[in-house]
Design an enzyme around this catalytic site. Sequence first.
Site, short mmCIF file in Angstrom:
data_model
loop_
_atom_site.label_atom_id
_atom_site.label_comp_id
_atom_site.label_asym_id
_atom_site.label_seq_id
_atom_site.Cartn_x
_atom_site.Cartn_y
_atom_site.Cartn_z
N CYS A 103 42.99 -24.04 26.86
CA CYS A 103 43.56 -22.81 26.33
C CYS A 103 43.41 -21.72 27.39
CB CYS A 103 42.85 -22.41 25.04
SG CYS A 103 43.40 -20.82 24.38
N CYS A 130 44.98 -22.75 19.10
CA CYS A 130 43.67 -23.10 19.63
C CYS A 130 42.67 -22.97 18.49
CB CYS A 130 43.30 -22.15 20.77
SG CYS A 130 41.60 -22.35 21.36
N CYS A 153 40.12 -19.76 19.36
CA CYS A 153 40.54 -18.35 19.38
C CYS A 153 41.76 -18.07 18.50
CB CYS A 153 40.82 -17.88 20.81
SG CYS A 153 42.32 -18.55 21.55
N CYS A 193 54.63 -29.85 21.48
CA CYS A 193 55.46 -29.10 22.41
C CYS A 193 54.77 -27.76 22.67
CB CYS A 193 56.84 -28.92 21.79
SG CYS A 193 58.07 -28.23 22.90
#
Length: 163
Positions: A81, A129, A132, A152
């Site tokens: 991330c 994520c 976060c 995707c």
Amino acid sequence: MKAGTFDRRGMLSWLGGSAATVALAACGSAAKAKSYPVQFSDAEWKKRLTAEQYYILRKKGTEPPFTSVLLKEHRTGTFLCAADGNPLFSSSTKYDSRTGWPSFWQPIPNAVAYSTDFETGLPRKEVHCARCGGHLGHVFNDGPKPTGKRFCMNGDALTFKAA
């Protein structure tokens, strides 16, 4: 109008009411904010991220297709991330979906979270994520074996760490 008959105006009223009910239900579910372990104020996210990363990760944007340098990333490693460094995808699950965005058939266990968005008018499974809450992209059921999934992802939402 006779009881038990439907004219065009009645049908349109019924369809409009049904659509409003669905829209309100969708807004209600989207309004329930989930708490994530990594949190910053909006101003702090703007300082920590590039303009492109902020647009995608915090505002649910999408980068133009075929613009990510990560499309051509073929080394062994891990995709993280871009907001908090959380490991998200192994390079062993990356494949060329020919859609213009980095695609994977499976995330690292417990790395991502999901929600449903209705931004196109139809429900889509949004991928975040898990640490976060940053918007990464969407998952579709048209990927390769063994999962049949296509995660995707927006390249600007990711960084790459070579093994």
